[in-house]
Design a protein around this motif. Sequence first.
Motif, PDB file in Angstrom:
ATOM      1  N   PRO A  31       0.806  -1.217   0.000  1.00  0.00           N
ATOM      2  CA  PRO A  31       0.000   0.000   0.000  1.00  0.00           C
ATOM      3  C   PRO A  31       0.842   1.273   0.000  1.00  0.00           C
ATOM      4  O   PRO A  31       0.442   2.283  -0.579  1.00  0.00           O
ATOM      5  CB  PRO A  31      -0.860  -0.104   1.249  1.00  0.00           C
ATOM      6  CG  PRO A  31      -0.356  -1.243   2.031  1.00  0.00           C
ATOM      7  CD  PRO A  31       0.524  -2.065   1.152  1.00  0.00           C
ATOM      8  N   VAL A  34       1.674   2.015  -3.603  1.00  0.00           N
ATOM      9  CA  VAL A  34       0.481   2.482  -4.319  1.00  0.00           C
ATOM     10  C   VAL A  34       0.150   3.910  -3.912  1.00  0.00           C
ATOM     11  O   VAL A  34      -0.127   4.762  -4.759  1.00  0.00           O
ATOM     12  CB  VAL A  34      -0.711   1.534  -4.063  1.00  0.00           C
ATOM     13  CG1 VAL A  34      -1.986   2.102  -4.649  1.00  0.00           C
ATOM     14  CG2 VAL A  34      -0.418   0.158  -4.638  1.00  0.00           C
ATOM     15  N   LEU A  38      -0.233   7.357  -6.078  1.00  0.00           N
ATOM     16  CA  LEU A  38      -1.464   8.160  -6.111  1.00  0.00           C
ATOM     17  C   LEU A  38      -1.262   9.577  -5.589  1.00  0.00           C
ATOM     18  O   LEU A  38      -2.003  10.479  -5.957  1.00  0.00           O
ATOM     19  CB  LEU A  38      -2.562   7.460  -5.306  1.00  0.00           C
ATOM     20  CG  LEU A  38      -3.046   6.119  -5.860  1.00  0.00           C
ATOM     21  CD1 LEU A  38      -4.024   5.477  -4.896  1.00  0.00           C
ATOM     22  CD2 LEU A  38      -3.668   6.295  -7.232  1.00  0.00           C
ATOM     23  N   PHE A  98     -14.707   3.589  -5.200  1.00  0.00           N
ATOM     24  CA  PHE A  98     -13.554   2.703  -5.378  1.00  0.00           C
ATOM     25  C   PHE A  98     -12.260   3.504  -5.320  1.00  0.00           C
ATOM     26  O   PHE A  98     -11.309   3.133  -4.621  1.00  0.00           O
ATOM     27  CB  PHE A  98     -13.674   1.965  -6.715  1.00  0.00           C
ATOM     28  CG  PHE A  98     -12.511   1.064  -7.008  1.00  0.00           C
ATOM     29  CD1 PHE A  98     -12.517  -0.250  -6.579  1.00  0.00           C
ATOM     30  CD2 PHE A  98     -11.418   1.516  -7.733  1.00  0.00           C
ATOM     31  CE1 PHE A  98     -11.452  -1.102  -6.853  1.00  0.00           C
ATOM     32  CE2 PHE A  98     -10.351   0.681  -8.013  1.00  0.00           C
ATOM     33  CZ  PHE A  98     -10.367  -0.630  -7.566  1.00  0.00           C
ATOM     34  N   GLY A  99     -12.205   4.609  -6.051  1.00  0.00           N
ATOM     35  CA  GLY A  99     -10.998   5.430  -6.087  1.00  0.00           C
ATOM     36  C   GLY A  99     -10.647   6.026  -4.734  1.00  0.00           C
ATOM     37  O   GLY A  99      -9.478   6.040  -4.331  1.00  0.00           O
ATOM     38  N   TRP A 102      -9.345   3.212  -2.562  1.00  0.00           N
ATOM     39  CA  TRP A 102      -7.996   2.845  -2.986  1.00  0.00           C
ATOM     40  C   TRP A 102      -6.994   3.883  -2.501  1.00  0.00           C
ATOM     41  O   TRP A 102      -5.916   3.567  -2.008  1.00  0.00           O
ATOM     42  CB  TRP A 102      -7.964   2.714  -4.508  1.00  0.00           C
ATOM     43  CG  TRP A 102      -6.743   2.045  -5.064  1.00  0.00           C
ATOM     44  CD1 TRP A 102      -5.983   1.085  -4.471  1.00  0.00           C
ATOM     45  CD2 TRP A 102      -6.153   2.281  -6.336  1.00  0.00           C
ATOM     46  NE1 TRP A 102      -4.947   0.699  -5.308  1.00  0.00           N
ATOM     47  CE2 TRP A 102      -5.043   1.420  -6.460  1.00  0.00           C
ATOM     48  CE3 TRP A 102      -6.473   3.121  -7.397  1.00  0.00           C
ATOM     49  CZ2 TRP A 102      -4.247   1.389  -7.583  1.00  0.00           C
ATOM     50  CZ3 TRP A 102      -5.671   3.078  -8.524  1.00  0.00           C
ATOM     51  CH2 TRP A 102      -4.570   2.225  -8.622  1.00  0.00           C
ATOM     52  N   GLY A 106      -4.738   2.209  -0.005  1.00  0.00           N
ATOM     53  CA  GLY A 106      -3.612   1.722  -0.794  1.00  0.00           C
ATOM     54  C   GLY A 106      -3.830   0.324  -1.343  1.00  0.00           C
ATOM     55  O   GLY A 106      -2.921  -0.285  -1.886  1.00  0.00           O
ATOM     56  N   PHE A 107      -5.042  -0.179  -1.169  1.00  0.00           N
ATOM     57  CA  PHE A 107      -5.404  -1.510  -1.670  1.00  0.00           C
ATOM     58  C   PHE A 107      -6.643  -1.403  -2.548  1.00  0.00           C
ATOM     59  O   PHE A 107      -7.498  -0.565  -2.320  1.00  0.00           O
ATOM     60  CB  PHE A 107      -5.785  -2.459  -0.524  1.00  0.00           C
ATOM     61  CG  PHE A 107      -4.648  -3.060   0.217  1.00  0.00           C
ATOM     62  CD1 PHE A 107      -3.709  -3.847  -0.424  1.00  0.00           C
ATOM     63  CD2 PHE A 107      -4.525  -2.870   1.576  1.00  0.00           C
ATOM     64  CE1 PHE A 107      -2.660  -4.422   0.274  1.00  0.00           C
ATOM     65  CE2 PHE A 107      -3.483  -3.437   2.287  1.00  0.00           C
ATOM     66  CZ  PHE A 107      -2.555  -4.210   1.629  1.00  0.00           C
ATOM     67  N   CYS A 108      -6.723  -2.275  -3.521  1.00  0.00           N
ATOM     68  CA  CYS A 108      -7.989  -2.572  -4.174  1.00  0.00           C
ATOM     69  C   CYS A 108      -8.143  -4.090  -4.067  1.00  0.00           C
ATOM     70  O   CYS A 108      -7.213  -4.787  -3.654  1.00  0.00           O
ATOM     71  CB  CYS A 108      -8.044  -2.030  -5.598  1.00  0.00           C
ATOM     72  SG  CYS A 108      -6.910  -2.740  -6.775  1.00  0.00           S
ATOM     73  N   THR A 130     -14.016  -5.752   2.721  1.00  0.00           N
ATOM     74  CA  THR A 130     -14.452  -5.877   1.325  1.00  0.00           C
ATOM     75  C   THR A 130     -15.543  -6.926   1.196  1.00  0.00           C
ATOM     76  O   THR A 130     -16.569  -6.701   0.548  1.00  0.00           O
ATOM     77  CB  THR A 130     -13.251  -6.240   0.421  1.00  0.00           C
ATOM     78  OG1 THR A 130     -12.271  -5.210   0.529  1.00  0.00           O
ATOM     79  CG2 THR A 130     -13.674  -6.400  -1.027  1.00  0.00           C
TER      80      THR A 130
END
Length: 146
Positions: A31, A34, A38, A98-99, A102, A106-108, A130
């Motif tokens: 994460p 990520v 981002l 979702f964005g 995330w 730091g995860f999807c 989730t």
Amino acid sequence: MNGGSLFRPAISLLAGVIFGLGLAISGMIDPARVLGFLNVASGHWDPSLIFVLAGAVLVAIPGVFLQRHLSRPWLDERFHLPAKTRIDRPLLLGALLFGVGWGLAGFCPGPAIAALSTARPVVLLFVAATVLGMLAWDRLFAREGE
């Protein structure tokens, strides 16, 4: 049951393992990496995940072209493509949610499932949340017959 269906679980498992390995090798299960990608405004932007996206696109494009030229998949009776193709409010709201998720975590879902192999509590919590979110959606909002 046709002969191809005997191979479907093995092919699915193999595809999942390859996908998970790709996520792990690319750093998508980290994460911090990520979030570094981002957070463009931080001054410490990590652009390396652009190569992950480019690799995914390079793999997907031939698959899309191949699908358009096949009457059916090799291991199924038909393609299971979305019937709904219109961009609407629920799609945009879902993409926004979702964005934001995330960006905060730091995860999807895909990388989080691959990160289960680390057994880190934050990963276990994310995957549990989730799953609970998906179950809540099915109970509260899913339409019958879909």
